[in-house]
Design an enzyme around this catalytic site. Structure first.
Site, PDB file in Angstrom:
ATOM      1  N   CYS A 167      41.516  40.070  34.716  1.00  0.00           N
ATOM      2  CA  CYS A 167      42.705  40.913  34.544  1.00  0.00           C
ATOM      3  C   CYS A 167      43.666  40.290  33.524  1.00  0.00           C
ATOM      4  CB  CYS A 167      43.464  41.069  35.854  1.00  0.00           C
ATOM      5  SG  CYS A 167      42.439  41.302  37.287  1.00  0.00           S
ATOM      6  N   ASP A 168      43.848  38.975  33.592  1.00  0.00           N
ATOM      7  CA  ASP A 168      44.964  38.354  32.874  1.00  0.00           C
ATOM      8  C   ASP A 168      44.567  37.394  31.753  1.00  0.00           C
ATOM      9  OD1 ASP A 168      46.686  39.720  34.593  1.00  0.00           O
ATOM     10  OD2 ASP A 168      46.511  38.161  36.110  1.00  0.00           O
ATOM     11  N   CYS A 199      43.060  36.222  38.834  1.00  0.00           N
ATOM     12  CA  CYS A 199      42.048  37.093  38.227  1.00  0.00           C
ATOM     13  C   CYS A 199      41.979  36.887  36.722  1.00  0.00           C
ATOM     14  CB  CYS A 199      42.377  38.542  38.557  1.00  0.00           C
ATOM     15  SG  CYS A 199      41.245  39.699  37.774  1.00  0.00           S
TER      16      CYS A 199
END
Ligand code: NAP
Length: 314
Positions: free
Chosen positions: A137-138, A134
């Site tokens: 997200c990261d 992701c």
């Protein structure tokens, strides 16, 4: 045991659209939000192709609007994951991870799909320590670093472009020479000066440093599939964009599925092989997999469930 007329499992665009429709049809509805409340759109950034949002909208914000709309009509939501079902009895039974049971006259399955893994050497060890599925997200953790995206579909292009906001360089690793992604997305990636491509290439191993519990990915071993030549290259981060697997495991004892685990629905309806159990969204759609098609199929499932309940219970 709490009883509902409609129990919806999964809280992406399909699940919440179904909830809006069944609640507006005055059916007592519960939605189990599962492990990723809001579904896959909550790990996306800008959604530009959901109709009605001319300027685009952030994925998590869109899902919050879906949730508010469903709750406005009385949908009850639970931040619980259904881990077992019994579709051999009526009403149907659903059990949460904490073993709490619910019963329902009709069930709508909208459990979506999850990111696929490679299961390459070292993947398990460095998952979450440099490997991610992701970018949204990261990506933030890879400022000025050298990152890679695996895959040749729209997700790979989208994630690579997104990662250029943070990373020093982004390399797309793809096992073939042709892309599955749409031409416009490939062109956007190609036009981006921070993005390069490693084609006909696969990742064989993830390598890194380990100091006690502290781990960090530092390089990857890649192989050219034509020449079989291998090399180890420096890598700070690797993002998977190699497709998805439907989240349908718990329904396997009851429902007909294709060879990849997608639930089979009848004709243009959401009906499964069990009367009263309906499926919508990515868990039954290996082809379109869009938020708007998921929402559309959620509407179909709600209408099917409502008709089924009025025929059998009223
Ligand atoms: P996808 O289209 O299925 O592409 C998966 C990619 O991963 C393919 O290029 C595939 O290679 C590669 N792959 C699969 N397994 C692999 C493995 N074991 N090792 C190496 N490579 C592997 O999945 P997606 O990109 O997630 O897209 C899914 C759907 O969502 C598509 O319909 C897509 O159009 C849509 N989508 C749209 C947008 C947008 O419009 N903005 C954004 C994201 C996704 P091969 O090509 O060789 O099979």
């Amino acid at each position: 045991m709490e009883h509902y007329q409609v129990a919806i499992i999964g809280s992406g665009p399909a699940g919440f659209t179904a909830a809006i429709y069944t609640s507006r049809a005055l059916l007592k509805t519960i939605i189990f939000e599962g492990m990723q409340p809001g579904g896959q759109l909550t790990i996306t950034t800008e959604v530009e192709n959901y109709p009605g949002f001319a300027e685009g909208i952030q994925g998590p914000e869109l899902m919050e609007i879906f949730r508010r709309q469903a709750k406005r009509f009385g949908t009850e939501t639970r931040y619980e994951t259904i881990k077992k079902v019994d579709f051999s009895v009526r009403p149907f039974l659903l059990f949460t991870e904490a073993d709490k049971g619910y019963s329902a006259d009709a069930v709508i399955i909208a459990t979506g799909a999850s990111a696929r893994r490679l299961y390459a050497k070292g993947e398990e060890k460095f998952w979450g320590y440099g490997i991610s599925a992701c970018a949204t997200c990261d990506g933030f953790f890879f400022k000025n670093q050298k990152v890679f995206v695996i895959g040749g579909g729209d997700s790979a292009m989208e994630e690579a472009i997104y990662l250029t906001h943070f990373a020093k360089s982004v390399t797309i690793i793809h096992r073939r020479g042709e892309f599955r992604a749409s031409k416009i997305m490939v062109q956007r990636a190609k036009n981006n000066p921070k993005i390069d491509f490693l084609l006909h290439t696969v990742v064989e191993e993830f390598l890194g440093e380990e100091k006690g519990p502290a781990k960090k990915l530092t390089s990857i071993r890649i192989r050219n599939v034509n020449s079989n030549e291998e090399q180890i290259i420096q890598a700070d981060g690797v993002f998977y964009a190699i497709g998805h697997t439907p989240n349908t495991e718990i329904f396997k004892p009851y429902l007909e599925m294709d060879q990849n685990g997608y639930i089979i629905t009848k004709g243009k309806s959401s009906a499964t092989n069990i009367p009263g159990v309906f499926a919508c969204g990515d868990c039954q759609d290996p082809v379109y997999r869009q938020a708007v098609t998921a929402a559309g199929s959620g509407c179909i499932a709600a209408i099917d469930a409502e008709r089924w309940i009025s025929e059998h219970y009223k």
